[in-house]
Scaffold this motif. Structure first.
Motif, PDB file in Angstrom:
ATOM      1  N   THR A  54       4.606 -32.813   3.338  1.00 44.69           N
ATOM      2  CA  THR A  54       4.542 -33.794   4.206  1.00 44.69           C
ATOM      3  C   THR A  54       3.630 -35.215   3.691  1.00 44.69           C
ATOM      4  OG1 THR A  54       2.858 -32.730   5.508  1.00 44.69           O
ATOM      5  CG2 THR A  54       4.902 -32.757   6.257  1.00 44.69           C
ATOM      6  N   SER A  55       2.751 -34.582   2.726  1.00 49.38           N
ATOM      7  CA  SER A  55       1.617 -35.351   2.011  1.00 49.38           C
ATOM      8  C   SER A  55       2.583 -36.275   0.897  1.00 49.38           C
ATOM      9  CB  SER A  55       0.483 -34.598   1.533  1.00 49.38           C
ATOM     10  OG  SER A  55       0.655 -33.835   0.381  1.00 49.38           O
ATOM     11  N   GLN A  56       3.659 -35.733   0.554  1.00 57.86           N
ATOM     12  CA  GLN A  56       4.227 -36.276  -0.547  1.00 57.86           C
ATOM     13  C   GLN A  56       5.316 -37.464  -0.123  1.00 57.86           C
ATOM     14  OE1 GLN A  56       5.748 -33.099  -2.893  1.00 57.86           O
ATOM     15  NE2 GLN A  56       3.833 -32.715  -3.809  1.00 57.86           N
ATOM     16  N   GLY A  57       5.375 -37.327   1.482  1.00 56.56           N
ATOM     17  CA  GLY A  57       6.408 -38.252   2.115  1.00 56.56           C
ATOM     18  C   GLY A  57       7.449 -37.811   2.820  1.00 56.56           C
ATOM     19  N   ALA A  58       7.652 -36.459   2.561  1.00 55.49           N
ATOM     20  CA  ALA A  58       9.118 -35.915   3.203  1.00 55.49           C
ATOM     21  C   ALA A  58       8.667 -35.782   4.633  1.00 55.49           C
ATOM     22  CB  ALA A  58       8.849 -34.308   2.980  1.00 55.49           C
ATOM     23  N   ASP A  59       9.900 -36.268   5.319  1.00 59.74           N
ATOM     24  CA  ASP A  59      10.111 -36.158   6.712  1.00 59.74           C
ATOM     25  C   ASP A  59       9.734 -34.771   7.320  1.00 59.74           C
ATOM     26  OD1 ASP A  59      12.472 -35.040   6.642  1.00 59.74           O
ATOM     27  OD2 ASP A  59      13.634 -36.673   7.115  1.00 59.74           O
ATOM     28  N   PHE A  60       9.823 -34.403   8.744  1.00 61.22           N
ATOM     29  CA  PHE A  60       9.605 -33.123   9.173  1.00 61.22           C
ATOM     30  C   PHE A  60      10.543 -32.087   8.766  1.00 61.22           C
ATOM     31  CE2 PHE A  60       9.905 -30.124  12.770  1.00 61.22           C
ATOM     32  CZ  PHE A  60       8.494 -29.512  12.625  1.00 61.22           C
ATOM     33  N   LYS A  61      11.791 -32.507   8.896  1.00 62.29           N
ATOM     34  CA  LYS A  61      12.683 -31.545   8.569  1.00 62.29           C
ATOM     35  C   LYS A  61      12.867 -30.975   7.144  1.00 62.29           C
ATOM     36  CE  LYS A  61      16.272 -32.889  12.280  1.00 62.29           C
ATOM     37  NZ  LYS A  61      17.424 -33.305  12.750  1.00 62.29           N
ATOM     38  N   GLN A  62      12.670 -32.083   6.138  1.00 59.74           N
ATOM     39  CA  GLN A  62      12.491 -31.759   4.856  1.00 59.74           C
ATOM     40  C   GLN A  62      11.337 -30.657   4.552  1.00 59.74           C
ATOM     41  OE1 GLN A  62      14.693 -32.582   2.133  1.00 59.74           O
ATOM     42  NE2 GLN A  62      13.514 -31.007   1.388  1.00 59.74           N
TER      43      GLN A  62
END
Length: 187
Positions: A54-62
């Motif tokens: 998430t800190s690298q910009g992934a959305d929740f599902k990823q």
């Protein structure tokens, strides 16, 4: 604690307590980077991976897909996906219990497609890293993921763009059979 972190903790506990736990697998290039872990170590690793994702910009599902995948060789997983996509004119990545995966396989059969079905749940330890990489590759972690002629066309009833709307929309638009024919994917 943020709600997303709490959910990640719960998912990590589920992963650690179920068949989702990453374990050594037969295919060496997809084997997790570390040997089996204790329950606590598995949960800690899943939380760390979720937070990094998430800190690298992934959305929740990823981020969830990444956490379930555990530590693995991303380049090897991508190479495996590339090999699968190139191995047949129509390749579908599925989960057996997914109703949308089953519908996609059924409707592709009705359309006359010769489909290579790649199950991501048999075993989970191999499929979870592939699912995480599929998410990065196509922008969507859900299954099924359908490739025709080496190109991602979406899932069953959705996709990521007008050009990749999923096979249901392609069928209604009259584009599915021509795509399958052009790719040499018809029986």
């Amino acid at each position: 604690m943020h709600l997303s972190t709490l959910i990640a903790v719960l998912l990590a506990c589920l992963a650690a307590a179920s068949a989702f736990v990453p374990a050594p697998v037969a295919k060496a290039r997809l084997a997790p980077l570390q040997a089996e872990k204790t329950f606590v170590e598995t949960v800690q690793t899943a939380i760390r991976i979720f937070q990094e994702s998430t800190s690298q910009g992934a959305d929740f599902k990823q981020a969830v897909a990444d956490a379930l995948a555990g530590e693995y060789d991303r380049a090897a997983a991508q190479a495996t996906l590339d090999d699968y996509v190139a191995s047949a004119p129509c390749v579908v990545f599925t989960w057996k219990p997914s109703p949308f995966s089953q519908k996609a396989l059924k409707y592709l059969d009705v359309a006359g497609a010769d489909v290579k079905n790649v199950r991501l749940d048999d075993p989970w330890a191999e499929g979870n890293p592939l699912r995480a990489e599929l998410g990065r590759m196509v922008g969507r972690t859900s299954v099924p993921s359908v490739f025709i002629g080496g190109k991602y066309v979406g899932g069953f009833d959705g996709g990521v763009s007008e050009d990749q709307p999923g096979i249901l929309d392609l069928a209604f638009q009259g584009k599915l059979r021509p795509l399958l024919e052009d790719a040499g994917a018809l029986k």
